[in-house]
Write an enzyme that holds these catalytic residues in place. Structure first.
Site, PDB file in Angstrom:
ATOM      1  CD  GLN A 220      -1.164   1.126   4.195  1.00 57.82           C
ATOM      2  OE1 GLN A 220      -1.614   1.102   3.232  1.00 57.82           O
ATOM      3  NE2 GLN A 220      -2.299   0.372   5.109  1.00 57.82           N
ATOM      4  CD  GLU A 221       8.104  -0.462   4.484  1.00 62.12           C
ATOM      5  OE1 GLU A 221       9.407  -1.126   3.892  1.00 62.12           O
ATOM      6  OE2 GLU A 221       7.607   0.082   2.737  1.00 62.12           O
ATOM      7  N   GLY A 222       5.634   3.343   7.350  1.00 61.40           N
ATOM      8  CA  GLY A 222       6.024   3.749   8.457  1.00 61.40           C
ATOM      9  C   GLY A 222       5.537   4.009   9.396  1.00 61.40           C
TER      10      GLY A 222
END
Length: 601
Positions: A220-222
């Site tokens: 998700q962060e990516g």
């Protein structure tokens, strides 16, 4: 009062005069009321002409209101908190070393379902972004989760002071935790999140649901980082005729439809202290395992597919710059221990007999402390030898289409692609070597080799003279050689970027703005808000259309009705006049001399 003559209002054959002394009271009163009605009707008609039919004037007013609703926000000016049409959003990045609050704002959506919200960082009166950071990380509260909401209170108070109070209840708040929380056991994660979900709504009026506080995955962060950079670059904007760098995209589930023509998106490389990430868009024809692929629609309407994207994204834990150096030092200790045992040597055990480290600048002294032991190092400054030493840490396999640790990596169209490198990719090229921006592998390699081969005393002297970036410190100078070699190996050996690749830009700011994954998070999580605004505008538009139908576009009907009413009044007056002339005065008076109105057939 005198005589009241209306001869000017009627033809000559209709002339008659009335006064209080000669005209019966009922007729005089009725006549005056009807005359007042006529004058009132004329007055209303004049107002209609002056106000309603002045389309240019009202059009300008509507345009002014529309500008306040939909105008794009400036990037560097202070946010106009008096503008009632601005919306606000809060994202707190709860990282491993601290938590950082970002406040975003955007005007109402412009009504085009193909466009995204115009989200920008909120700026205070000093024109600086509304950002605040606290330490340590929220994961340090694992043993005292009941203090989590108190820990974040300074950030939330800071946001509350900047966002207009009237907007608090409609301002979404997202608390998103990353690497530090991921390594905690699930029960400790849940305890911290539960305290946030329970106490924050009691103390703050922000729009905060249970789902707004969570531990996000590296994937998700990516994805959020990929969304953020492409949004700032304008790659999600609607293309226009003659637009450069466009691509035909076949979207999932649209096999019967023609390919969508849109701007080519940029890929993202991000190397932190602990992990490294890569994310880029892949075509529908590329088969990728679900755990490595993110498919999402950034548009506000699921039926519109112009903003559907397939992004390959992977996070590699242990492949950040600091984590790689730690693994490298562990190998040194293992190597020294084994060699000394087999050969009876004492390499690295004293300052007089140090271990020669090719990944440190020439003649620098360093120490490794582990398990109560101290290993002494001295820099050798050999960039190419350093690369050979750390190459095994990539865990590459002989299989094709793989990257770090043998993880599958879809083919990259290097001739028609563009990547941005953040964090360590930027620090390695800019802080010391002063080569941030366009990445040239030959120039970078030459600069890194020269730096490694320079004596530490000279490097220290240059640092004292301020020849390096203001962000560079002694820790950066000491490990610049190692991190330059590690970045090179990850990029060219791990991710297999050709050594002649020319479309990589290392950056910290894009268009003078710091690009954080939190921007991508607020964009993704508010993606359905434009649909609400569009539906609201359509509802208002229908009512505006009805008003326009009645008073603007059908003004001829209005005037026609007015003429009919006026003619009816005149005919009624004429009828009364004829009755008045035919009847004797006595018939107008009832018993006791009271006025009596005649019956009109």
């Amino acid at each position: 009062m005198g005589r009241f003559c209306i001869s000017c209002l009627f033809p000559a054959s209709w002339h008659f005069s009335l006064s209080p002394s000669t005209c019966p009271r009922p007729f005089n009163s009725t006549f005056r009321q009807l005359t007042a009605l006529v004058l009132l009707t004329v007055f209303v008609s004049l107002l209609y002409v002056l106000l309603v039919l002045d389309k240019n004037r009202w059009g300008r007013l509507y345009q002014d209101r529309g500008d306040r609703y939909f105008t794009k926000l400036t990037d560097m000016e202070a946010t106009d908190i008096k503008n009632p049409y601005l919306n606000y959003g809060i994202v707190i990045d709860c990282g491993s070393s601290g938590s950082r609050l970002f406040v975003y704002c955007w005007p109402r959506h412009n009504g085009n379902p193909h466009d995204l919200l115009d989200i920008k960082q909120m700026r205070g009166r000093n024109r600086q972004p509304v950002v605040m950071k606290i330490k340590p990380g929220i994961s340090d509260l694992a043993a005292t989760p009941e203090k989590a909401s108190d820990y974040l209170a300074p950030l939330l108070n800071f946001a509350a002071d900047h966002i207009p109070h009237s907007k608090h209840q409609e301002t979404p708040l997202y608390i998103l935790c990353t690497a530090g929380m991921r390594i905690l056991p699930e029960n400790q994660q849940n305890a911290i999140l539960e305290d946030l979900r329970t106490d924050i709504p009691l103390n703050f009026d922000f729009l905060f649901a249970d789902s707004h506080a969570e531990v996000i995955s590296g994937k998700q962060e990516g994805v959020y980082a990929w969304i953020g950079i492409n949004f700032v670059l304008g790659r999600f904007d609607h293309i226009s005729d003659g637009e450069d760098s466009v691509v035909e995209v076949n979207l999932p589930g649209t096999e019967a439809q023609a390919a969508v023509l849109r701007k080519r998106t940029a890929g993202v490389l991000d190397m932190g202290g602990v992990s490294t990430q890569i994310a880029y868009e892949v075509p529908k024809t590329e088969e990728v395992a679900k755990n490595l692929l993110a498919e999402f629609n950034l548009g506000c309407d699921a039926h519109h597919t112009e903003h559907v994207y397939r992004v390959y994204v992977t996070t590699f834990l242990g492949f950040g710059g600091n984590a790689a150096r730690k693994r490298y030092e562990e190998q040194i200790i293992h190597k020294i221990t084994l060699t000394n045992r087999l050969l009876g040597q004492k390499t690295g055990l004293t300052e007089e007999i140090p271990y020669l480290d090719p990944c440190l600048p020439v003649d620098i002294k360093d120490e490794i402390h582990q398990g109560g032991r101290t290993v002494y190092l001295r820099g050798l400054g050999d960039f190419n030898w350093c690369r050979q030493m750390i190459s095994p840490f990539l865990n590459k396999t002989n299989e094709t289409s793989t990257s770090l640790s043998g993880v599958y990596q879809p083919q990259v169209d290097y001739q028609n692609s563009e990547f941005y490198g953040f964090s360590e990719f930027y620090y390695c090229t800019e802080d010391v070597l002063r080569m941030g921006g366009h990445y040239d592998v030959a120039k970078f390699t030459k600069a890194a080799q020269d730096y490694c081969a320079t004596k530490w005393t000279i490097l220290k002297e240059r640092f004292d003279r301020g020849l390096y970036s203001s962000h560079a410190d002694l820790h950066r100078l000491k490990y610049q050689c190692f991190k330059s070699a590690w970045m090179y190996e990850v990029l060219h050996s791990g991710f297999s970027f050709p050594v002649n690749y020319t479309n990589l830009k290392t950056a910290q700011l894009v268009y003078d703005k710091e690009v954080q994954w939190t921007l991508g998070a607020i964009l993704y999580r508010t993606r359905y808000l434009p649909l609400r605004d569009i539906q609201l505008d359509n509802f208002k538009g229908n009512h505006t259309h009805w008003r326009g139908f009645s008073f603007v576009y059908n003004h001829y009907l209005f005037f026609g009705c007015f003429l009919v009413v006026l003619l009816s009044i005149l005919l009624y007056l004429l009828r009364l006049r004829r009755i008045h002339r035919r009847m004797p005065h006595s018939m107008w008076m009832g018993e006791g001399g009271l006025p009596q109105m005649p019956e009109v057939a």
